[in-house]
Motif scaffolding. Structure first.
Motif, PDB file in Angstrom:
ATOM      1  N   GLU B 435       0.586  -1.406  -0.402  1.00 63.20           N
ATOM      2  CA  GLU B 435      -0.035  -0.352  -0.112  1.00 63.20           C
ATOM      3  C   GLU B 435       0.483   0.989  -0.345  1.00 63.20           C
ATOM      4  O   GLU B 435       0.969   2.638  -0.745  1.00 63.20           O
ATOM      5  CB  GLU B 435      -0.735   0.399   1.109  1.00 63.20           C
ATOM      6  CG  GLU B 435      -2.555  -1.094   1.159  1.00 63.20           C
ATOM      7  CD  GLU B 435      -3.317  -1.354   1.979  1.00 63.20           C
ATOM      8  OE1 GLU B 435      -2.495  -0.687   3.697  1.00 63.20           O
ATOM      9  OE2 GLU B 435      -3.712  -2.208   2.217  1.00 63.20           O
ATOM     10  N   ARG B 436       1.822   1.323   0.607  1.00 69.76           N
ATOM     11  CA  ARG B 436       2.940   1.791   1.011  1.00 69.76           C
ATOM     12  C   ARG B 436       3.603   2.579  -0.485  1.00 69.76           C
ATOM     13  O   ARG B 436       3.663   3.375  -0.871  1.00 69.76           O
ATOM     14  CB  ARG B 436       3.974   1.994   2.150  1.00 69.76           C
ATOM     15  CG  ARG B 436       4.405   2.663   2.912  1.00 69.76           C
ATOM     16  CD  ARG B 436       5.249   2.897   4.004  1.00 69.76           C
ATOM     17  NE  ARG B 436       6.381   1.499   3.871  1.00 69.76           N
ATOM     18  CZ  ARG B 436       5.785   0.469   4.890  1.00 69.76           C
ATOM     19  NH1 ARG B 436       5.004   0.264   5.230  1.00 69.76           N
ATOM     20  NH2 ARG B 436       5.961  -0.769   4.518  1.00 69.76           N
ATOM     21  N   ARG B 437       3.895   1.473  -1.084  1.00 65.48           N
ATOM     22  CA  ARG B 437       4.472   1.261  -2.391  1.00 65.48           C
ATOM     23  C   ARG B 437       3.938   2.364  -3.813  1.00 65.48           C
ATOM     24  O   ARG B 437       3.735   2.868  -4.601  1.00 65.48           O
ATOM     25  CB  ARG B 437       4.971   0.257  -2.506  1.00 65.48           C
ATOM     26  CG  ARG B 437       6.382  -0.136  -2.432  1.00 65.48           C
ATOM     27  CD  ARG B 437       6.542  -1.591  -2.780  1.00 65.48           C
ATOM     28  NE  ARG B 437       6.719  -2.038  -4.490  1.00 65.48           N
ATOM     29  CZ  ARG B 437       7.276  -2.914  -4.639  1.00 65.48           C
ATOM     30  NH1 ARG B 437       7.891  -3.672  -3.707  1.00 65.48           N
ATOM     31  NH2 ARG B 437       7.124  -2.685  -6.146  1.00 65.48           N
ATOM     32  N   GLU B 438       2.090   2.086  -3.044  1.00 67.64           N
ATOM     33  CA  GLU B 438       1.054   2.260  -4.344  1.00 67.64           C
ATOM     34  C   GLU B 438       1.157   3.980  -3.950  1.00 67.64           C
ATOM     35  O   GLU B 438       0.732   4.344  -4.873  1.00 67.64           O
ATOM     36  CB  GLU B 438      -0.193   0.998  -4.259  1.00 67.64           C
ATOM     37  CG  GLU B 438      -0.240  -0.142  -5.258  1.00 67.64           C
ATOM     38  CD  GLU B 438      -1.299  -0.366  -4.330  1.00 67.64           C
ATOM     39  OE1 GLU B 438      -2.510   0.187  -4.165  1.00 67.64           O
ATOM     40  OE2 GLU B 438      -1.493  -1.540  -4.919  1.00 67.64           O
ATOM     41  N   ARG B 439       1.109   4.103  -2.836  1.00 67.53           N
ATOM     42  CA  ARG B 439       0.501   5.982  -2.786  1.00 67.53           C
ATOM     43  C   ARG B 439       2.327   6.333  -2.905  1.00 67.53           C
ATOM     44  O   ARG B 439       1.800   7.338  -3.336  1.00 67.53           O
ATOM     45  CB  ARG B 439       0.429   5.730  -1.341  1.00 67.53           C
ATOM     46  CG  ARG B 439      -0.984   5.678   0.014  1.00 67.53           C
ATOM     47  CD  ARG B 439      -1.094   6.257   0.879  1.00 67.53           C
ATOM     48  NE  ARG B 439      -0.078   5.710   1.678  1.00 67.53           N
ATOM     49  CZ  ARG B 439      -0.116   4.496   2.437  1.00 67.53           C
ATOM     50  NH1 ARG B 439      -1.058   3.647   1.811  1.00 67.53           N
ATOM     51  NH2 ARG B 439       1.259   3.984   3.718  1.00 67.53           N
ATOM     52  N   GLY B 440       3.182   5.738  -2.875  1.00 67.80           N
ATOM     53  CA  GLY B 440       4.498   6.822  -3.143  1.00 67.80           C
ATOM     54  C   GLY B 440       3.932   6.612  -4.959  1.00 67.80           C
ATOM     55  O   GLY B 440       4.872   7.803  -5.483  1.00 67.80           O
ATOM     56  N   ALA B 441       3.917   5.365  -5.589  1.00 73.23           N
ATOM     57  CA  ALA B 441       3.859   5.432  -7.703  1.00 73.23           C
ATOM     58  C   ALA B 441       2.749   6.556  -7.553  1.00 73.23           C
ATOM     59  O   ALA B 441       2.958   7.106  -8.461  1.00 73.23           O
ATOM     60  CB  ALA B 441       3.905   4.561  -7.788  1.00 73.23           C
ATOM     61  N   GLU B 442       1.333   6.283  -6.783  1.00 73.31           N
ATOM     62  CA  GLU B 442       0.318   7.787  -6.961  1.00 73.31           C
ATOM     63  C   GLU B 442       1.325   8.817  -7.047  1.00 73.31           C
ATOM     64  O   GLU B 442       0.713  10.020  -8.198  1.00 73.31           O
ATOM     65  CB  GLU B 442      -0.871   7.565  -6.495  1.00 73.31           C
ATOM     66  CG  GLU B 442      -1.347   7.564  -6.938  1.00 73.31           C
ATOM     67  CD  GLU B 442      -3.037   7.147  -5.663  1.00 73.31           C
ATOM     68  OE1 GLU B 442      -3.460   8.584  -5.245  1.00 73.31           O
ATOM     69  OE2 GLU B 442      -3.034   6.188  -6.118  1.00 73.31           O
ATOM     70  N   TYR B 443       1.820   9.601  -5.909  1.00 76.92           N
ATOM     71  CA  TYR B 443       2.640  10.893  -6.036  1.00 76.92           C
ATOM     72  C   TYR B 443       3.433  10.903  -6.726  1.00 76.92           C
ATOM     73  O   TYR B 443       3.506  12.393  -7.035  1.00 76.92           O
ATOM     74  CB  TYR B 443       2.769  10.849  -4.672  1.00 76.92           C
ATOM     75  CG  TYR B 443       3.725  11.751  -3.941  1.00 76.92           C
ATOM     76  CD1 TYR B 443       2.738  12.869  -3.905  1.00 76.92           C
ATOM     77  CD2 TYR B 443       5.179  12.170  -2.766  1.00 76.92           C
ATOM     78  CE1 TYR B 443       3.261  14.455  -2.932  1.00 76.92           C
ATOM     79  CE2 TYR B 443       5.582  13.440  -2.692  1.00 76.92           C
ATOM     80  CZ  TYR B 443       4.621  14.544  -2.813  1.00 76.92           C
ATOM     81  OH  TYR B 443       5.378  15.458  -2.376  1.00 76.92           O
ATOM     82  N   SER B 444       4.649   9.945  -7.212  1.00 82.11           N
ATOM     83  CA  SER B 444       5.678   9.868  -8.619  1.00 82.11           C
ATOM     84  C   SER B 444       4.072  10.207  -9.126  1.00 82.11           C
ATOM     85  O   SER B 444       5.344  11.629  -9.989  1.00 82.11           O
ATOM     86  CB  SER B 444       6.402   8.912  -8.422  1.00 82.11           C
ATOM     87  OG  SER B 444       6.857   8.509  -7.199  1.00 82.11           O
ATOM     88  N   LEU B 445       3.820  10.185  -9.529  1.00 81.74           N
ATOM     89  CA  LEU B 445       3.264  10.091 -10.689  1.00 81.74           C
ATOM     90  C   LEU B 445       2.911  11.670 -11.283  1.00 81.74           C
ATOM     91  O   LEU B 445       2.853  11.834 -12.202  1.00 81.74           O
ATOM     92  CB  LEU B 445       1.685   8.602 -11.115  1.00 81.74           C
ATOM     93  CG  LEU B 445       1.398   9.249 -12.876  1.00 81.74           C
ATOM     94  CD1 LEU B 445       2.035   8.875 -14.053  1.00 81.74           C
ATOM     95  CD2 LEU B 445      -0.241   8.361 -12.473  1.00 81.74           C
ATOM     96  N   THR B 446       1.990  11.862 -10.300  1.00 84.04           N
ATOM     97  CA  THR B 446       1.453  13.436  -9.579  1.00 84.04           C
ATOM     98  C   THR B 446       2.981  14.144 -10.267  1.00 84.04           C
ATOM     99  O   THR B 446       2.882  15.760 -11.431  1.00 84.04           O
ATOM    100  CB  THR B 446       1.132  13.728  -8.551  1.00 84.04           C
ATOM    101  OG1 THR B 446      -0.139  12.578  -8.079  1.00 84.04           O
ATOM    102  CG2 THR B 446       0.072  14.938  -8.415  1.00 84.04           C
ATOM    103  N   ARG B 447       3.676  14.105 -10.087  1.00 81.21           N
ATOM    104  CA  ARG B 447       4.870  14.934 -10.132  1.00 81.21           C
ATOM    105  C   ARG B 447       5.946  15.360 -10.990  1.00 81.21           C
ATOM    106  O   ARG B 447       5.926  16.125 -11.736  1.00 81.21           O
ATOM    107  CB  ARG B 447       6.048  15.047  -8.733  1.00 81.21           C
ATOM    108  CG  ARG B 447       5.281  15.047  -7.464  1.00 81.21           C
ATOM    109  CD  ARG B 447       6.692  14.608  -6.730  1.00 81.21           C
ATOM    110  NE  ARG B 447       7.690  15.965  -6.770  1.00 81.21           N
ATOM    111  CZ  ARG B 447       7.455  17.012  -6.044  1.00 81.21           C
ATOM    112  NH1 ARG B 447       6.578  17.512  -4.972  1.00 81.21           N
ATOM    113  NH2 ARG B 447       8.524  17.417  -5.925  1.00 81.21           N
TER     114      ARG B 447
END
Lengths: 188, 503
Positions: B435-447
């Motif tokens: 779940e942490r990785r998914e949240r991280g990926a989502e944030y990276s994609l936004t940036r």
């Protein structure tokens, strides 16, 4: 003769038009469906934008998978988890032999040796997620919470002052090890 | 009128070993030279330091403030000097370090200024909450959930029953029993205060039926307003959801909270801490800890928070011969720690010393189903194990992995000695990691998208021709240039004229 005509009208003609309809409908829907699939695949990729798959970013790799130009085993930062999930989504098989994705990489972060940094901004331009702060002729620094460890900043640096290191383990991110590894190999 | 009790599924009657430590009065543990206070001793956001290295602090003074709603402050357990703020080993199975504040005791143990809240019954429940939060009270039973958050839930929702949990179901642990016997008036008064804060219709204090001394102590003090209930001693009757089932017959839904069935539950020690906080303004700076098992003098100690575990062990005659293991908590749910320098925190209820024997090798699951029989949450541990073992964590989740309370009964009865709870902890932490990785990926994609959009904007900006500038400054500049051009032309004409004249 009449029989043939009757057959033609009642059976073959509707069948032919039906097939034609379905075919044209498919043709119409295909791009939309591909786009949907691309975004589903992209949603499973780690978004490091590292280019290790040979494509410029995660979305391009997802497009390549949909187009059949690439397979699901080309994403090292995603590791086995991403491959398994892609295999599940595409109803394919996860193959781990002979691929980089068979090893789960521990999370990495980049670090700049600020003593050596000359403030050339090249790493800032290279970073896909804006994880490096700094300005021309000013010291640069990596924000470790945002850095994805893609390593794209390393090559552009003219003074080789950027290194990748293991991300610091904190209690919040602690993951228990699998118990099977300590038992007498029964579950191996 | 005695209450009709219910049962929870599964469970086992275990040998309690409580006689080892429950006969002696709790002894005050000596003031150590240095106290190490972790910034996170509760569930939620870590506290934020408000002192600097070198500062002098008094006992009870806030040294780190709550950093959000689900957060608690940390108070100095004694008077002294702050000698470090940094990472130190803390009670955690990983053995990792975490941010702590270290106090060098000056030996005076001098209290800072504390202010009592007046007559609690007249006080607004909201204000009681603030007092409870400011005094740093987290659940003292084990999980360490901030008490004020639970009370707030109670204030916002209709509370049918407030249950004060004195059911200390794990073997060896007697700190709550000692507290009840020695400070029964605190427990009862604290119960009334929490009952007032959440406006509960019924207040219940629950203890086990094999605690006659505790029953005696409480029975004298509870009036008409508090019901004293004894529940059959069967592990894990003290679990929050299990005790609710036993007392009310209600089942807390999967993923739900007790408040969803109109219940608020607090530990007896939490109730006593609330009493001290409200009547004296005393923050939580010490607690009862059971030291039991393989030590010379097993007993309970009243320990200042931040005291090293090894000091408490030394006080009970423990010498490390290299064949013992230190467990924080009980034998069923406790965690093994390797570093005896770690401090006692708000959630440390017991230090248990057991002989360290290598775990018997795990054999294949024979599908006997005993684990499912004893599971108090009606899970199927054998299925969960199967999925956790094969790395299929989503399947484990569909078998309600996160409803597992890690009571340890399944592993306790397993004839194949499969470390089931360890598998479930492993699976839970893997799910959290994903779940942490998914949240991280989502944030990276936004940036990433934002960066691309910015680059696109810049390109577009550069490509666009500059609009004609009509400003005053431009007009002045233009007239300046025109004048200069005119002067130049004039000069040129003059020169040409001169030249013509010369010719």
């Amino acid at each position: 003769m009449d029989l043939i005509v009757t057959l033609l009208i009642t059976l073959i003609l509707p069948l032919a038009t039906g097939i034609l309809f379905i075919y044209s409908d498919r043709r119409k829907q295909e791009p939309a469906r591909n786009e949907e699939l691309t975004s589903s695949i992209n949603g499973l990729l780690p978004q490091t934008q590292c280019g290790a798959c040979g494509y410029p970013d995660c979305h391009s790799y997802a497009e390549a998978i949909v187009a059949g130009a690439s397979d699901i085993h080309q994403c090292p930062p995603g590791g086995t988890d991403t491959v398994s999930r892609l295999a599940e989504l595409l109803e394919g098989t996860a193959l781990f032999q002979h691929y980089d994705t068979s090893i789960d990489q521990p999370p990495l972060v980049a670090a700049i040796d600020e003593q050596l940094c000359i403030g050339c901004v090249k790493c800032i331009i290279a970073c896909p997620v804006d994880a490096i702060i700094g300005a021309a002729k000013q010291m640069h620094s990596v924000l470790p919470k945002i850095c994805t460890g893609c390593g794209l900043c390393i090559a552009p640096c003219p003074v080789e002052c950027i290194t990748l290191a293991l991300a610091e383990t904190r209690i919040k991110r602690f993951v228990w090890s699998k118990p099977g590894s300590t038992t007498a190999g029964v579950h191996a | 009128m005695s209450r009709q009790l219910h049962t929870f599924p599964g469970g086992l009657k275990l040998a309690t070993f409580k006689h080892l430590s429950d006969s002696e009065m709790a002894q005050q543990q000596a003031l150590p030279e240095r106290l190490i206070l972790p910034l996170q001793q509760h569930i939620g956001i870590p506290a934020e330091p408000v002192v600097r290295i070198g500062d002098q602090v008094l006992k009870g003074q806030v040294i780190a403030r709550a950093n959000g709603y689900v957060s608690l402050p940390v108070h100095a357990s004694t008077s002294g000097r702050i000698i470090d703020i940094g990472d130190y080993p803390v009670p955690h199975p990983s053995g990792l370090n975490a941010p702590c504040i270290v106090i060098e005791a000056d030996g005076l143990d001098q209290w800072g200024e504390i202010t009592p809240t007046h007559e609690y019954a007249s006080v607004d429940p909201q204000e009681l909450q603030t007092v409870i939060c400011e005094c740093g009270i987290s659940g003292l039973g084990g999980a360490g959930f901030p008490a004020h958050v639970k009370i707030r839930e109670g204030v916002d929702n209709a509370v049918d029953t407030l249950i004060i949990n004195g059911v200390e179901c794990e073997p060896y642990i007697t700190c709550d029993a000692r507290l009840i016997q020695e400070k029964a008036q605190y427990v009862v008064a604290g119960t009334r205060m929490i009952g007032h804060a959440v406006q509960a219709r019924h207040c219940v204090i629950a203890i086990e039926d094999d605690m006659p001394a505790s029953y005696q102590a409480l029975a004298e003090l509870v009036g008409e307003d508090i019901e004293l209930v004894t529940v059959p001693a069967r592990y894990p009757a003290g679990g929050e959801k299990q005790l609710i089932q036993v007392i009310t017959g209600k089942t807390v839904p999967s993923g739900g909270l007790p408040i969803h069935v109109g219940i608020v539950m607090h530990n007896v020690a939490t109730a006593a801490a609330v009493y001290r906080a409200v009547t004296r303004g005393e923050p939580i700076i010490s607690r009862y800890v059971t030291i039991s098992g393989n030590v010379e003098r097993p007993r309970n100690l009243q320990v200042l928070l931040g005291t090293p575990v090894k000091d408490c062990l030394a006080n009970c005659g423990f010498t490390d011969d290299g064949r013992s293991k230190i467990i924080l908590g009980g034998p069923m749910m406790g965690m093994r720690v390797r570093n005896p320098d770690i401090p006692i925190t708000k959630t440390t209820n017991c230090i248990l010393i057991q002989r360290h024997e290598p775990a018997p090798p795990a054999l294949p699951c024979i599908r006997c189903g005993r684990c499912a029989e004893v599971c108090p949450v009606r899970l199927q541990p054998q299925q969960l194990y199967w999925h956790a073992e094969s790395g299929n964590f989503r399947a484990a989740q569909s078998y309600h992995l996160f409803d597992c309370i890690e009571c340890g009964l399944c592993a306790y009865v397993c004839p194949s000695h499969i470390p089931l709870v360890q598998y479930f902890r492993y699976a839970k932490s893997k799910v959290a990691e994903t779940e942490r990785r998914e949240r991280g990926a989502e944030y990276s994609l936004t940036r990433f998208l934002e960066k691309n959009a910015r680059a696109e904007r810049l390109r577009a900006d550069r490509a666009r021709p500059l609009p004609p500038d009509t400003s005053q400054a431009l007009a002045e500049k233009r007239s300046y240039i025109e004048a200069a051009v005119a002067r130049s032309k004039q000069k040129k004409e003059l020169l040409q004229k001169d030249q013509a004249d010369d010719d």
